[in-house]
Design an enzyme around this catalytic site. Structure first.
Site, mmCIF file in Angstrom:
data_model
loop_
_atom_site.group_PDB
_atom_site.id
_atom_site.type_symbol
_atom_site.label_atom_id
_atom_site.label_comp_id
_atom_site.label_asym_id
_atom_site.label_seq_id
_atom_site.Cartn_x
_atom_site.Cartn_y
_atom_site.Cartn_z
ATOM 1 N N GLY A 46 0.771 -1.241 0.000
ATOM 2 C CA GLY A 46 0.000 0.000 0.000
ATOM 3 C C GLY A 46 0.801 1.290 0.000
ATOM 4 O O GLY A 46 0.343 2.309 -0.513
ATOM 5 N N GLU A 102 4.205 3.999 5.873
ATOM 6 C CA GLU A 102 2.941 3.261 5.732
ATOM 7 C C GLU A 102 1.890 4.130 5.051
ATOM 8 O O GLU A 102 1.907 5.351 5.190
ATOM 9 C CB GLU A 102 2.409 2.876 7.122
ATOM 10 N N ASP A 103 0.980 3.506 4.342
ATOM 11 C CA ASP A 103 -0.113 4.274 3.753
ATOM 12 C C ASP A 103 -1.192 4.589 4.784
ATOM 13 O O ASP A 103 -1.701 5.703 4.825
ATOM 14 C CB ASP A 103 -0.716 3.550 2.534
ATOM 15 N N ASP A 106 -4.801 1.694 10.668
ATOM 16 C CA ASP A 106 -6.226 1.479 10.925
ATOM 17 C C ASP A 106 -6.354 0.910 12.340
ATOM 18 O O ASP A 106 -6.396 1.663 13.313
ATOM 19 C CB ASP A 106 -6.755 0.545 9.839
ATOM 20 N N PHE A 155 -14.153 3.267 4.343
ATOM 21 C CA PHE A 155 -13.185 2.468 3.594
ATOM 22 C C PHE A 155 -12.665 3.306 2.435
ATOM 23 O O PHE A 155 -13.436 3.752 1.585
ATOM 24 C CB PHE A 155 -13.805 1.169 3.069
ATOM 25 N N VAL A 156 -11.348 3.520 2.431
ATOM 26 C CA VAL A 156 -10.771 4.414 1.420
ATOM 27 C C VAL A 156 -9.833 3.660 0.486
ATOM 28 O O VAL A 156 -9.216 2.659 0.872
ATOM 29 C CB VAL A 156 -10.017 5.598 2.076
ATOM 30 N N ASP A 162 -5.861 -0.176 -1.829
ATOM 31 C CA ASP A 162 -6.668 -0.992 -2.747
ATOM 32 C C ASP A 162 -7.942 -1.493 -2.103
ATOM 33 O O ASP A 162 -8.105 -1.495 -0.878
ATOM 34 C CB ASP A 162 -5.868 -2.212 -3.197
ATOM 35 N N ARG A 168 -5.417 1.143 -6.626
ATOM 36 C CA ARG A 168 -4.186 1.708 -6.066
ATOM 37 C C ARG A 168 -3.685 2.884 -6.907
ATOM 38 O O ARG A 168 -2.951 3.732 -6.412
ATOM 39 C CB ARG A 168 -3.081 0.637 -6.009
HETATM 40 C C1 PRP Z 1 -3.027 -2.184 4.859
HETATM 41 C C2 PRP Z 1 -2.087 -1.022 5.060
HETATM 42 C C3 PRP Z 1 -1.435 -1.317 6.371
HETATM 43 C C4 PRP Z 1 -2.501 -2.095 7.121
HETATM 44 C C5 PRP Z 1 -3.126 -1.201 8.151
HETATM 45 O O1 PRP Z 1 -2.309 -3.247 4.305
HETATM 46 O O2 PRP Z 1 -1.149 -0.933 4.019
HETATM 47 O O3 PRP Z 1 -0.267 -2.095 6.227
HETATM 48 O O4 PRP Z 1 -3.474 -2.494 6.160
HETATM 49 O O5 PRP Z 1 -4.141 -1.876 8.849
HETATM 50 P P1 PRP Z 1 -4.101 -2.153 10.411
HETATM 51 O O6 PRP Z 1 -3.655 -0.892 11.096
HETATM 52 O O7 PRP Z 1 -5.545 -2.509 10.729
HETATM 53 O O8 PRP Z 1 -3.174 -3.309 10.669
HETATM 54 P P2 PRP Z 1 -3.007 -4.501 3.587
HETATM 55 O O9 PRP Z 1 -3.015 -5.662 4.524
HETATM 56 O O10 PRP Z 1 -4.322 -4.083 3.008
HETATM 57 O O11 PRP Z 1 -1.982 -4.880 2.441
HETATM 58 P P3 PRP Z 1 -1.472 -3.991 1.213
HETATM 59 O O12 PRP Z 1 -0.591 -2.905 1.802
HETATM 60 O O13 PRP Z 1 -0.710 -4.947 0.382
HETATM 61 O O14 PRP Z 1 -2.682 -3.420 0.509
#
Ligand code: PRP
Length: 189
Positions: A46, A102-103, A106, A155-156, A162, A168
Site C-alpha cells: 500500500g 505506511e499508507d 487502521d 473504507f478508502v 486498494d 491503487r
Molecule cells: C493495509 C495497510 C497497512 C494495514 C493497516 O495493508 O497498508 O499495512 O493495512 O491496517 P491495520 O492498522 O488494521 O493493521 P493490507 O493488509 O491491506 O496490504 P497492502 O498494503 O498490500 O494493501
C-alpha cells in the site's frame, strides 16, 4: 451471502492536498535526520505511492528498503488480525535509524507487529510516517511521528490503497461504497 459490488464514492483527499502535506512531512523529516544514517522502510504494497512521493521530498541521503506485510486478504474490508510477512528486508538495520513508511494505520495491528519485529534487529531508532490514520478503529495505539491526515471511519482507496487489488492507481484518496448502499454490512479498513 455474497460480497456487495463496490463503486468509487466521493474524493476524501485531493491530489493537491496530498502533495502539499507530503511536502511538509518531507521537510520536517529532512530536518530531523540530516547527517544521520537513515533507512526508509516502505511497507508493501500500500505505501508504494506515498513512499515514492515522500522520499523524493526528503533532502538528506537515505537507503530505501521494502518489507511486504499483509493483513487484509481477498475482498475483505476488515483486518484478518493475522499479519504475514510476504517479503522481508535484505539490508541490515543495525546502526541505522529506521523510518517506516505506511499508507494507513487502521487498527494498528500491522505496525504493532512490525515495530516489535524491527526492534529485534537493533536499529538506532524506529519512527513511523503514515499518510492516513483512522482513530476510530484503533485496537493497538501506535505513535505516528509523521502523520498526513486523520480520516473518518470509511473504507478508502487510491494513492496506493486498494480494494481487492484494485484502485491503487487513483491519484487521490476516495471513499469506496457498496453499490446497494448497505453500509451496515460493510466494515472499514
Ligand atoms: C493495509 C495497510 C497497512 C494495514 C493497516 O495493508 O497498508 O499495512 O493495512 O491496517 P491495520 O492498522 O488494521 O493493521 P493490507 O493488509 O491491506 O496490504 P497492502 O498494503 O498490500 O494493501
Amino acid at each position: 451471502m455474497s460480497a456487495p459490488t463496490m463503486r468509487i464514492g466521493k474524493v476524501l483527499i485531493s491530489e493537491a492536498d496530498i502533495a502539499r502535506r507530503v511536502a511538509e512531512l518531507g521537510k520536517t523529516i529532512t530536518e530531523q535526520y540530516r547527517g544521520q544514517p537513515l533507512v526508509a522502510l516502505a511497507v508493501l504494497k500500500g505505501s508504494f505511492v506515498f513512499a515514492a512521493d515522500l522520499l523524493r521530498s526528503i533532502d538528506t541521503p537515505l537507503a530505501v528498503e521494502f518489507i511486504g506485510l499483509r493483513s487484509y486478504i481477498g475482498g475483505r474490508t476488515s483486518t484478518s488480525g493475522v499479519v504475514e510477512i510476504t517479503q522481508d528486508v535484505k539490508y541490515p538495520l543495525g546502526g541505522h535509524h529506521v523510518l517506516v513508511v505506511e499508507d494507513i494505520v487502521d487498527t494498528g495491528l500491522t505496525l504493532d507487529y512490525l515495530i516489535k519485529n524491527l526492534a529485534t534487529r537493533n536499529p538506532l531508532s524506529i519512527k513511523i510516517a503514515a499518510l492516513l490514520h483512522k482513530p476510530a478503529r484503533t485496537l493497538k495505539p501506535i505513535p505516528i511521528d509523521y502523520l498526513g491526515f486523520d480520516i473518518p471511519d470509511e473504507f478508502v482507496v487510491g494513492y496506493g490503497l486498494d480494494y481487492d487489488g484494485r484502485y491503487r492507481n487513483l491519484p487521490h484518496i476516495a471513499v469506496l461504497e457498496p453499490n446497494d448502499g448497505q453500509m451496515g454490512l460493510f466494515h472499514s479498513r
